[in-house]
Design a protein around this motif. Structure first.
Motif, mmCIF file in Angstrom:
data_model
loop_
_atom_site.group_PDB
_atom_site.id
_atom_site.type_symbol
_atom_site.label_atom_id
_atom_site.label_comp_id
_atom_site.label_asym_id
_atom_site.label_seq_id
_atom_site.Cartn_x
_atom_site.Cartn_y
_atom_site.Cartn_z
ATOM 1 N N GLY A 287 0.770 -1.235 0.000
ATOM 2 C CA GLY A 287 0.000 0.000 0.000
ATOM 3 C C GLY A 287 0.799 1.282 0.000
ATOM 4 N N ALA A 288 2.127 1.204 0.029
ATOM 5 C CA ALA A 288 2.932 2.427 0.032
ATOM 6 C C ALA A 288 2.861 3.120 -1.328
ATOM 7 N N ASP A 289 2.758 4.433 -1.291
ATOM 8 C CA ASP A 289 2.816 5.226 -2.514
ATOM 9 C C ASP A 289 4.252 5.600 -2.860
ATOM 10 N N LEU A 290 5.051 5.875 -1.826
ATOM 11 C CA LEU A 290 6.428 6.314 -1.993
ATOM 12 C C LEU A 290 7.329 5.488 -1.094
ATOM 13 N N ILE A 291 8.586 5.327 -1.507
ATOM 14 C CA ILE A 291 9.536 4.537 -0.726
ATOM 15 C C ILE A 291 10.835 5.324 -0.586
ATOM 16 N N ILE A 292 11.236 5.575 0.650
ATOM 17 C CA ILE A 292 12.568 6.095 0.921
ATOM 18 C C ILE A 292 13.500 4.898 0.976
ATOM 19 N N THR A 293 14.508 4.875 0.122
ATOM 20 C CA THR A 293 15.378 3.705 0.074
ATOM 21 C C THR A 293 16.775 4.067 -0.396
ATOM 22 N N TYR A 294 17.773 3.442 0.230
ATOM 23 C CA TYR A 294 19.166 3.593 -0.171
ATOM 24 C C TYR A 294 19.450 2.828 -1.460
ATOM 25 N N HIS A 295 18.525 1.960 -1.870
ATOM 26 C CA HIS A 295 18.654 1.234 -3.133
ATOM 27 C C HIS A 295 18.195 2.067 -4.324
ATOM 28 N N ALA A 296 17.751 3.312 -4.105
ATOM 29 C CA ALA A 296 17.053 4.058 -5.160
ATOM 30 C C ALA A 296 17.854 4.154 -6.456
ATOM 31 N N LYS A 297 19.127 4.470 -6.369
ATOM 32 C CA LYS A 297 19.914 4.637 -7.591
ATOM 33 C C LYS A 297 20.037 3.311 -8.347
ATOM 34 N N ASP A 298 20.293 2.241 -7.618
ATOM 35 C CA ASP A 298 20.379 0.929 -8.268
ATOM 36 C C ASP A 298 19.048 0.558 -8.915
ATOM 37 N N VAL A 299 17.967 0.774 -8.180
ATOM 38 C CA VAL A 299 16.643 0.428 -8.697
ATOM 39 C C VAL A 299 16.337 1.227 -9.955
ATOM 40 N N ALA A 300 16.673 2.505 -9.955
ATOM 41 C CA ALA A 300 16.425 3.329 -11.133
ATOM 42 C C ALA A 300 17.173 2.781 -12.349
ATOM 43 N N ARG A 301 18.410 2.343 -12.145
ATOM 44 C CA ARG A 301 19.178 1.776 -13.260
ATOM 45 C C ARG A 301 18.540 0.476 -13.749
ATOM 46 N N TRP A 302 18.146 -0.370 -12.795
ATOM 47 C CA TRP A 302 17.550 -1.656 -13.175
ATOM 48 C C TRP A 302 16.229 -1.468 -13.921
ATOM 49 N N LEU A 303 15.404 -0.543 -13.457
ATOM 50 C CA LEU A 303 14.143 -0.307 -14.126
ATOM 51 C C LEU A 303 14.368 0.265 -15.527
ATOM 52 N N ARG A 304 15.381 1.103 -15.679
ATOM 53 C CA ARG A 304 15.690 1.642 -16.998
ATOM 54 C C ARG A 304 16.129 0.528 -17.945
ATOM 55 N N GLU A 305 16.915 -0.412 -17.432
ATOM 56 C CA GLU A 305 17.353 -1.553 -18.259
ATOM 57 C C GLU A 305 16.159 -2.405 -18.674
ATOM 58 N N GLU A 306 15.207 -2.581 -17.759
ATOM 59 C CA GLU A 306 14.013 -3.366 -18.092
ATOM 60 C C GLU A 306 13.206 -2.675 -19.189
ATOM 61 N N ASP A 307 13.087 -1.351 -19.089
ATOM 62 C CA ASP A 307 12.324 -0.606 -20.082
ATOM 63 C C ASP A 307 12.963 -0.704 -21.459
ATOM 64 N N ARG A 308 14.296 -0.783 -21.478
ATOM 65 C CA ARG A 308 14.997 -0.866 -22.761
ATOM 66 C C ARG A 308 14.930 -2.272 -23.337
ATOM 67 N N GLY A 309 14.532 -3.250 -22.488
ATOM 68 C CA GLY A 309 14.370 -4.604 -22.947
ATOM 69 C C GLY A 309 15.656 -5.325 -23.190
#
Length: 309
Positions: A287-309
């Protein structure tokens, strides 16, 4: 096409530790990939954050002096206030969230004033209000009080309104447990208590009905966001708040949770990427809308890689 829950870069808030000095980019030993940064090294980190599409950061300060009353928290020239001014000028599009507490600035390491071993709740509120006003004046877009004093939201709301910051929202650490998962953060922020613990003002990990009472109190006092901290062991609490309140809900994926995954990954025991994405998706599913996380930079990179396929 039928996935019910989505983790997005827009959901992420990245914590930053700002320290006095110059030329400092000091890795926190228990938090690989997380750094204490002096002001002259701060912008390069923020440029990396923005390039990854992360929309917001939350700032924690490491002062060069501490005293009994935590004066570094509310000085106009405090380390966080200076960082806010610098970042607001350079990156006006970045959402700046200011943590509001005294523990990093007091010589005893507690979140409030102390007399004869007892926390002085009402006297502490006055200093938290001063802190919030100086943070807003310096450019904070959101004030995030983490102190868990009784009545802190009402006091800060009134103080901000009186100072002309009626539209500055409060992201209340409404449900902050006295958790064993905070150890690495206390190393990073130099905020471990010098005596005792924080169980008299943080919550008992066994309680969930109390969490709802605390959140309801904050809502009545004017909180704009609600937060649950930590995340992993308290997903039932995240879900309970989601069902009870319509407010934007934040979960703090804390330092100990980060450190465990990093340590296991370094030992080859876990697939870090798969585990982090599964964990944070679970936080969103709860149910969280937002997440404070130290993983944020890694997650952003991983999600970008997923979007690029």
């Amino acid at each position: 096409m039928v996935r019910e829950t989505h983790l997005r870069v827009d959901d992420l808030i990245y914590p930053l530790f700002v320290t006095e000095g110059s030329g400092i980019r000091r890795e926190v030993p228990s938090m690989p990939g997380v750094y204490q940064l002096s002001l002259d090294r701060l912008n390069e980190e923020v440029e990396d954050v923005l390039a990854l599409g992360i929309p917001a950061v939350i700032l924690f300060g490491i002062p060069d002096h501490k005293d009994e009353v935590g004066s570094g928290a509310y000085e106009e020239a405090g380390i966080v206030q200076r960082a806010l001014r610098q970042l607001k000028k350079a990156y006006p599009e970045l959402v700046l969230i200011a943590d509001n507490c005294l523990c990093e600035y007091t010589s005893h390491g507690h979140c409030g004033l102390v007399r004869d071993g007892e926390i002085l709740n009402d006297e502490t509120l006055e200093l938290l209000v001063r802190t919030a006003v100086t943070q807003a004046e310096a450019g904070a877009d959101v004030i995030a009080p983490s102190n868990m004093m009784d009545g802190f939201v009402a006091a800060i709301r009134d103080g901000l309104d009186t100072a002309g910051f009626k539209h500055t929202p409060i992201m209340a650490y409404s449900v902050k447990y006295a958790s064993a998962f905070y150890g690495p953060f206390r190393e990073a922020a130099h905020s471990a208590p010098a005596f005792g613990d924080r169980r008299t003002y943080q919550m008992d990990p066994a309680n969930v009905r109390e969490a709802l009472r605390e959140a309801r109190s904050d809502v009545e006092e004017g909180a704009d966001f609600l937060m649950v901290k930590p995340a992993m062991a308290y997903l039932d609490v995240v879900k309970a708040l989601r069902e009870a309140f319509p407010h934007p809900l934040v979960a703090y994926n804390v330092s100990g949770e980060y450190a465990m995954i990093k340590a296991a990954a370094r030992n080859g025991w876990l697939d870090e990427r798969a585990v982090v994405l599964e964990l944070l998706t679970g936080v969103k599913r709860a149910g969280a809308d937002l997440i404070i996380t130290y993983h944020a930079k890694d997650v952003a990179r991983w999600l970008r890689e997923e979007d690029r396929g």
